[in-house]
Design a protein around this motif. Structure first.
Motif, short mmCIF file in Angstrom:
data_model
loop_
_atom_site.label_atom_id
_atom_site.label_comp_id
_atom_site.label_asym_id
_atom_site.label_seq_id
_atom_site.Cartn_x
_atom_site.Cartn_y
_atom_site.Cartn_z
N UNK A 88 0.82 -1.21 0.00
CA UNK A 88 0.00 0.00 0.00
C UNK A 88 0.85 1.26 0.00
N UNK A 89 2.10 1.12 0.37
CA UNK A 89 3.03 2.25 0.30
C UNK A 89 4.44 1.69 0.15
N UNK A 90 5.34 2.47 -0.39
CA UNK A 90 6.69 1.96 -0.62
C UNK A 90 7.50 1.86 0.67
N UNK A 91 8.36 0.86 0.71
CA UNK A 91 9.35 0.71 1.78
C UNK A 91 10.71 0.67 1.12
N UNK A 92 11.66 1.29 1.73
CA UNK A 92 13.02 1.31 1.20
C UNK A 92 13.98 0.85 2.29
N UNK A 93 15.09 0.30 1.88
CA UNK A 93 16.08 -0.18 2.85
C UNK A 93 17.48 0.07 2.31
N UNK A 94 18.43 -0.01 3.20
CA UNK A 94 19.84 0.11 2.85
C UNK A 94 20.53 -1.14 3.37
N UNK A 95 21.34 -1.73 2.54
CA UNK A 95 22.14 -2.88 3.00
C UNK A 95 23.58 -2.41 3.19
N UNK A 96 24.26 -3.07 4.09
CA UNK A 96 25.65 -2.72 4.31
C UNK A 96 26.45 -3.96 4.67
#
Length: 89
Positions: free
Chosen positions: A41-49
């Protein structure tokens, strides 16, 4: 093989989901359960490290993190290593 480490930046809609959220793991209302309901229903963003992760939510994890950082510092690593070795005798 993925974890959530750190904090979230969330849209306010998650609070509306949490208002009606039932208890989840540990008998607590879980933010991640509300987030899971919002997927699609809405975007999710993530960062990998690539790097070390420490669990500072426990006393032992906090000590581990503190030691790891101290040992990696050029200005104090050798001294901290010597202290640790002396304590281990």
């Amino acid at each position: 093989n993925k974890i959530v480490s750190g904090r979230y930046i969330l849209q306010p809609e998650v609070m509306r989901v949490l208002e009606n959220q039932g208890k989840g793991a540990g008998g607590e209302i879980q933010l991640t359960d509300a987030m899971a309901k919002m997927i699609g229903t809405q975007p999710f963003h993530a960062v990998t490290f690539d790097g070390a992760r420490y669990d500072c939510g426990s006393k032992v994890g906090f000590v581990e993190a503190t030691l790891a950082i101290a040992l990696s510092r050029p200005d104090m690593g050798a001294d901290v290593r010597a202290i640790a070795l002396d304590l281990l005798k």
